[in-house]
Design an enzyme around this catalytic site. Sequence first.
Site, PDB file in Angstrom:
ATOM      1  N   GLY A   1      69.867   7.905  19.991  1.00 51.43           N
ATOM      2  CA  GLY A   1      71.277   8.466  19.312  1.00 51.43           C
ATOM      3  C   GLY A   1      72.322   8.838  20.260  1.00 51.43           C
ATOM      4  O   GLY A   1      72.578   7.364  20.942  1.00 51.43           O
TER       5      GLY A   1
ATOM      6  N   ASP B   1      61.902   6.372  32.730  1.00 49.32           N
ATOM      7  CA  ASP B   1      63.532   5.545  32.026  1.00 49.32           C
ATOM      8  C   ASP B   1      64.309   5.705  33.214  1.00 49.32           C
ATOM      9  O   ASP B   1      65.081   5.305  32.517  1.00 49.32           O
ATOM     10  CB  ASP B   1      63.062   5.877  31.135  1.00 49.32           C
ATOM     11  CG  ASP B   1      64.289   4.451  29.277  1.00 49.32           C
ATOM     12  OD1 ASP B   1      63.953   3.725  29.739  1.00 49.32           O
ATOM     13  OD2 ASP B   1      64.542   5.676  28.770  1.00 49.32           O
TER      14      ASP B   1
END
Length: 837
Positions: free
Chosen positions: A534, A647
């Site tokens: 997002g 990540d």
Amino acid sequence: MGFCDLVFLYSFLLLSRISCAAEVYNITSLQPLAQGRTLVSPGRIFELGFFSPNSSGNKYVGIWHKSILPRKVVWVANRDNPLAVTDALASLTITSNGNLQLVDEKRNAVWSTNISVSSNGSPAALLLDSGNFVIELKKGDEYLWKSFDYPGDTLLPGMRLGFNSKSGRRSFSTSWKSENDPSTGKFLIGLTTQNPAQVFIWINGSTPYWRSGPWDRAMFVGIPDMDDQYLSGFHLDVNVRQGTKYFWYNLFGKTLAYLYISSEGVHKYMYSKYGENWNLHWEAPKFPCDIYGTCGPFGVCEASKSSTTPICKCLKGFAPTSVDEWSRGNRTRGCERQTELFCESNTSRSVSWSRKEDGFWKMSSVKLPDYHEYSSLDDEDCRILCRDNCSCLAYAYVNSIGCLVWFKDLIDISEFSSGGADLFIRLANAELGVEQKKIKIKLIVSLASIFFIIMAAIVFGLYKLRANQKGTIKVTRNEITLTDTTDSSRESLQEYIRTQDPSELLIYEYDFDSILTATSNFSITNKLGEGGFGAVYRGKLEEGKEVAVKRLSSCSGQGVEEFKNEMLLISKLQHKNLVRLMGCCIKDDEKLIIYEFMQNKSLDTLLFDPMRRGVLNWEKRFNIIKGVARGLLYLHHDSYLKVIHRDLKASNILLDENMNPKISDFGLARIFQGTQNLANTQKIVGTLGYMSPEYAMRGIFSEKSDVYSFGVLVLEIIGGWKNTSFYDHETELCFLPYIWHIWNEGKGLYIVDEVLADSYSASEAMRCLHVGLLCVQDNAADRPTMPEVDFMLSSETDRPQPKQPLFTFQNSVSDRRPRYDNTCSANEATITLLEGR
């Protein structure tokens, strides 16, 4: 040995001595270079001597490749002051004042270096294997004079075209007058002062003849056939502090090459592999559309390779200025606008956007017009900038450059079959109307035919979304899990927040309306960036504090579980190299996380931006590497929760106002219990290029998975390269294998980002490079732990030798990649592999 054999041997030795006597390896005041002799570079690659072009009555001193045919003279000393071909006593020598001087048979100076040399020492002239003819006073000192500073018609690897705006010095290549006359011709090639720069060929120094289009860090966008790899060998170095901008290139392996401008104004790139004869790799201008402004202002040339005459047309909304001239083949006056712009007819007020608003028409695969102006805006803000200024005629957003806008006549546009860039041209609404009506009709027909299918899909999707969002969380000191329940995610999460001890859960639930106000309704002007989960917006709360708001996309890969995971996990972690969570907001389908605001955004916005990466000097890069290492050390060993990030990448490293790094985005992180140090998952998450082999292939992750990602990040920071965009054609290696190959050859400093020039610590760079390679070992057991990494980065100590990486989970030229699902991701995708292998 017989008499004949002795005669043969004696003759051979005599000829060898004569041949060697004709070659010298330096020129001194005691050993001038006379005719009949040549100066040879140490590796016998280049040769300097006297030559006379075919059918010429003149003689010159020049440099050429020693063993490659046909012979091309790449530099001429006395190009505008020739010797008579009958002058047999001319010589090249070093005078008593230390200057190189070419004198004729009467001892008159024909050419000289004209430099001031200290009397301490014995200057000598040498020819290097690069083709650079230099004067040195003492071995190891800086050269007193270099031929590379005075290009002729040829640009050798390492030679530079460009300028120094502070000193006013410019470096150009100029053509020969003809094939048999090396004197200065009418064609000149050089670099413009624009940002980003272009290469131009001018006639007589002022009339444009050809241009390359702007540089995008890897290639010139107006040359679609140009190699666009990061290590294609072409470079454009900009040093704002010194006021310099230079274009140059280098080569790898045993390839030799040169770029030159012919006497007809054709720029050619010639190459030779392993000493073979010269081959033409590329040339321009080659086709009619390559000539500057062929179709005039607002005209477009269709770049057909088969046509011998230019195929011109006007841009949409424009028509020939003179139909009569256009029909006769004279297009120099170009085209003019047919319909007045709405903003021009309403000059008494600011640009109004009503039913009659002007719009933009998109042209794809074009050579962008000349006279661009650069702005450091994202693509949407670039459009708004041009839209709100009636003088803006067009704009383009090129990923590796940024925002380009045009306020002058659009000239020298070519339309390619592939390559190039997208150009958005301002047009009156009436010019767009016909095309828009056709599109609307097609859309209506298409929508009507598939209406019921879409409705069914929406109903099914909403049903699945509601089913997936049901759950509560069970939180212990070492673990976060999700269990099934009938409560909605919003209610269960809010209930959890209300029932927790504030000292245990240091987060605050913000009102959605206050976040709307803080971000100006998520205005595009407040948008900081967008990732796979997002967009992130800048906000200012009522009390004046600035925050960053992550607004999770409804189609984001980060769902309820990841949202809860990030919010609850990061609230319990406190470290100066971890981003601080301030709170959250949940309303209907909106899921927002509020962080402290980072002034300098994420690392990737600087590191991979050709215009901004110079901000990251070596001191800042080294500090970022050490800061990220300390943050990971805290996650793995020093916090009461052992956390695996899963990540870690450049876009998840945020930089504060002092460029201190902070690890962010814990949506995919996992907590280990007690002494657990290894886990397995059937849902592989992370980012292509940063995932360790054991995790990408088998779903096995541990703290060594983060160590691998950290190693990739370190190597990116050192070189300024993005791992997934890197491929070297010469070695046919991608990111990690190439870096190991260069390091193994003892050329590790070649990896350091070119924008750093010599302003970095070689020992620190080599230390970081070594540590980075140790972190990306294929076998997890071979990788160091973060305490070991932190120790190696902080001190000079013995380090094991890294092994050659055999596995690489990156793009290659054949594009052999594992199958993955990239759900609604943008830009640098976070990957989810549904099944471990």
